[in-house]
Design a protein around this motif. Structure first.
Motif, short mmCIF file in Angstrom:
data_model
loop_
_atom_site.label_atom_id
_atom_site.label_comp_id
_atom_site.label_asym_id
_atom_site.label_seq_id
_atom_site.Cartn_x
_atom_site.Cartn_y
_atom_site.Cartn_z
N LYS A 64 0.80 -1.23 0.00
CA LYS A 64 0.00 0.00 0.00
C LYS A 64 0.83 1.27 0.00
CE LYS A 64 -2.19 1.34 3.54
NZ LYS A 64 -3.13 1.49 4.67
N ASP A 65 2.05 1.21 0.52
CA ASP A 65 2.86 2.43 0.57
C ASP A 65 3.67 2.64 -0.70
OD1 ASP A 65 3.57 1.78 4.05
OD2 ASP A 65 1.98 3.00 3.15
N ARG A 66 3.59 1.70 -1.62
CA ARG A 66 4.46 1.78 -2.79
C ARG A 66 3.69 1.75 -4.12
NH1 ARG A 66 7.42 -2.41 -3.58
NH2 ARG A 66 6.31 -3.86 -2.20
#
Length: 115
Positions: A64-66
């Protein structure tokens, strides 16, 4: 007839970026929930991200952060921007239309992260 054609995969070094595209046809794209999945060799197919017709998104915790999922309803195209890629992101990435708990699939595009 639903058609989903993925593109944009390839070989990239760790830390690199890729943008995957999925050209959709044969259905009302703008009104459809769309998603990206991935499947590594010997593994099950896992959800990466989902985008609803209204633009709401949901991401798998592992990426989700990438990654960023987006859509261009004027072009009937789904995108997946992937940054800071890691070797464990190596997989075949599939575009999917989701409707009434049923999935339609593209043929997939290979992403390989390796130095």
């Amino acid at each position: 007839q639903v058609q989903l054609v993925e593109s944009g995969g390839g070989l990239v070094q760790p830390g690199g970026s890729l943008r995957l595209s999925c050209a959709a046809s044969g259905f009302n794209f703008a009104l459809s929930t769309m998603a990206w999945y991935r499947q590594a060799p010997g593994q099950q197919r896992d959800l990466v991200a989902v985008i609803a017709s209204g633009g709401g998104t949901h991401y798998a915790p592992s990426t989700k952060d990438r990654v960023t999922i987006s859509r261009d309803n004027a072009r009937d195209t789904l995108y997946l921007q992937m940054n800071n890629l890691k070797p464990e992101d190596t997989a075949v990435y599939y575009c999917s239309r989701i409707r009434n708990e049923q999935n339609w699939w593209g043929q997939g595009t290979q992403v390989t992260v390796s130095s």
